[in-house]
Design a protein around this motif. Sequence first.
Motif: not given
Length: 468
Positions: A390-412
């Motif tokens: 259920t988790r994907y690599l995404r950037h947050y404040n330019y750092a990569l982390q593994l987060d649950v896909n919350d279905g938002t366009s921002t996460f995508a």
Amino acid sequence: MNATPHPEHPRPSRRSFLGMAATVPLAATGALALGAGTARAATNSAYVMCYFTESPDMLAANYGLHLAVSPDGLQWTPLNQNAPVATPTAGSTGLRDPFILRKQDGTFVVLATDLKGTDWTYVSQYIHVWDSTDLRTFTGYRRMKLHDMDTHSWAPEAYWDASRGTYGVIYSAVNSSGHNVIMVNYTSDFVTAGSPQVFFDPGYDVIDGDLAVGVNGVNYLYFKKNSTLVGARSTSLDPGSFTEFSTAVSHNGTEAPTLVKSLASSSTWYLWGDTWSPNGVFYAWQTSSLAAGTWTALDQKIYTQPLNSKHCGIQPITSTEYNNLLAKWGTPAWNRLKSYNYPARYVRHSNFVGRIDEYAFDPYTDSQWKLVPGLADSSGVSFQSVNYPTRYLRHYNYALQLDVNDGTSTFAADATFYKTAGLADSSWSSFRSYNNPTRYIRHSDFVLRIDPISTTTEKQDATFYVGY
């Protein structure tokens, strides 16, 4: 005799590869045909590897027969999702140190040590044996007895002895003087074996014998000596005829030598070695002359072992066999990403932080990724975790982390990247951010982030090999 393990470490022996039949020059590739006959051997264009699996915390421990294939003998694709394709049903019901030989009739025989796990007190005078016509089915499973001594039979390998018109099976065992030697039995059918003989005993501990037969009229035997890999040679295959000659190679303690002839070069050979359990890191060396006995370490960028592989054997195969194995067993549903400038390190998540760490580690599944169509743009890719799907690599404040896909366009958008030619090497890959298109995934102090890339070092930091 006694059953005491090898004194250098508590896990005695390992296996090796390429002792095959009479050799024939190949006009098409310049390689040596080791095995079945000129017609079949002349079409060899790829390789198959056999192995078992372990990992540092033993999460990957599996003592069945595993296979991987490679077009060049350097980059490997595990088959059957890196699960076993055959498992012993007698003796210990597990194997170590598997080996594949192409016999004179073109079919294969598989040999392996009879041991499941790491119970070093277990003693077996037998080895596991299978027959196979194509390495897609394994028949006639049996154990073959090699001796009556009170010592284990380790790391079996077979070769065709043309002068005797029969096969030799070499293996490691403890001799009457109390140290490890390489033994040999002769067999015509891999069902019954003749009386054991000492094949190689230089007067000190040697294990893991690996033969290359008939190379310009010389036979080469590589083995483990004092945590290094060393070669001996002889113009015959007679027991007792080999003498040590080569420069030793090692990488912080190495065993399980495997000699591999390049199918693309008339003179290039590779020597694989394995660090002992449970880490199981393979290292490789190269030479343009077996006769010289000197080796140069290969850059780890050049080769990638199958995930969690231990104690391998490697056999040349035809393009048809290569394609049929892939068709039968399939390629993995996941990938691993190797760092370009730290090729011992792989992309993984740890405490849900994206980073690169040195192989091998557990949980090994932290380094397995499904590269799925991009969540924000299907022409891009997103990195879905295998062990946290259920988790994907995404950037947050330019750092990569593994987060649950919350279905938002921002996460995508944060979890979508475009795969491009590698910034440091176009045969590798780099990954450009979807919503920050001037930034690429790179590592900094081994932690993953997205940054603008301009310098040579930054380009190397942002380049990865997508493999298995």
